[in-house]
Design a protein around this motif. Structure first.
Motif, short mmCIF file in Angstrom:
data_model
loop_
_atom_site.label_atom_id
_atom_site.label_comp_id
_atom_site.label_asym_id
_atom_site.label_seq_id
_atom_site.Cartn_x
_atom_site.Cartn_y
_atom_site.Cartn_z
N MET A 159 2.17 -5.42 3.44
CA MET A 159 1.24 -6.26 4.17
C MET A 159 1.83 -7.63 4.47
SD MET A 159 -1.26 -4.26 4.68
CE MET A 159 -2.32 -5.48 5.43
N GLN A 188 0.85 -1.19 0.00
CA GLN A 188 0.00 0.00 0.00
C GLN A 188 0.89 1.23 0.00
OE1 GLN A 188 -3.70 -0.27 0.39
NE2 GLN A 188 -3.03 -2.27 -0.35
N ALA A 214 6.00 -0.90 7.88
CA ALA A 214 5.60 0.34 7.21
C ALA A 214 6.74 1.34 7.23
CB ALA A 214 4.37 0.92 7.89
N THR A 241 -2.75 1.07 8.56
CA THR A 241 -3.30 0.40 7.37
C THR A 241 -4.74 0.83 7.14
OG1 THR A 241 -1.85 -1.51 7.73
CG2 THR A 241 -3.75 -1.82 6.30
N ILE A 249 3.34 0.53 2.93
CA ILE A 249 2.95 -0.52 3.87
C ILE A 249 3.11 -1.87 3.17
CG2 ILE A 249 1.08 -1.51 5.24
CD1 ILE A 249 -0.13 1.26 5.46
N ARG A 258 -5.99 2.87 3.79
CA ARG A 258 -7.02 2.31 2.92
C ARG A 258 -8.26 3.21 2.85
NH1 ARG A 258 -6.82 -4.27 3.98
NH2 ARG A 258 -4.96 -4.62 2.74
#
Length: 232
Positions: free
Chosen positions: A139, A130, A144, A162, A137, A166
């Motif tokens: 996952m 992300q 991060a 997160t 980030i 998002r």
């Protein structure tokens, strides 16, 4: 964060799986029978459903069939001591996305959950990495960065960041954050959301002229870069 509905009537098995899921940063809710599972799946958003076949009120095949008839497309992973090819085929035909025989290694269950979530996220255009406004980030590795600097987040801070990324550029209420990150109903008597927002701010924004986490008066918080900042 990813929410899992675990349907299992054996309290010891349910506790074992729930503990393992939470240790791996999933939010897990347990339903002890098929009727409760159907109600939960219809009333709350889950990212995956773990469904035991042998339930006290109806079997998992019937539960899965009803889920699909009601338009619930959440990935379903069936668990069962019934491991014949015919039972597996029946599970897949009634709408399950995967079928895992008991006994199983917990690591295999995690891998199968992750595979289903990756498939869904791929279809939504979401990847394991992300990125937003210099934040990255990962996952898969649960870490991060901001502008390449490791933020060294705790598991709960990682979940919070997160969720903010998002839902970037959206005003998020404390209740929304508490429900998604802690799986609790927010109470005005607790300041857990504010405390963790402050923890995260110290790691994310302290060395930068332009903060990314903004307080929205009377509403909650928003992750957003300034209009004049370069997008990443």
């Amino acid at each position: 964060m990813n929410r899992i509905l675990l349907t299992e009537d054996d309290s010891r098995v349910a506790a074992f799986i729930k503990k393992g899921l939470e240790e791996n940063l999933y939010l897990a809710h347990v339903a002890g029978n098929g009727a409760d599972a159907l109600l939960e799946a219809a009333s709350s958003d889950y990212d995956a459903i773990i469904l035991d076949v042998m339930l006290p009120d109806m079997d998992g095949f019937d539960v899965c069939t009803l889920l699909r008839r009601r338009g619930i497309t959440t990935p379903v992973i069936m668990l069962s001591a019934l491991n014949s090819p015919e039972e597996k085929i029946r599970g897949l035909q009634c709408g399950a996305d995967d079928y895992l025989s008991k006994p199983f290694l917990f690591e295999e269950l995690l891998a199968r959950i992750h595979a289903q979530l990756r498939r869904i996220e791929f279809n939504r255009g979401v990847t394991d990495m992300q990125r937003y406004a210099g934040i990255e980030i990962n996952m898969a590795e649960q870490c991060a960065y901001r502008n390449g600097n490791d933020l060294q987040l705790s598991p709960r801070e990682f979940k919070l960041l997160t969720f903010l990324v998002r839902n970037r550029e959206k005003a998020l209420s404390r209740a929304q954050i508490a429900q998604s990150v802690w799986d609790i109903h927010f109470s005005s008597n607790t300041n857990v959301v504010d405390v963790y927002i402050n923890y995260l701010r110290r790691k994310l924004d302290k060395d930068y002229a332009h903060p990314l986490i903004h307080t929205i008066k009377g509403r909650g918080y928003m992750l957003k870069q300034k209009e004049h900042e370069p997008a990443s």
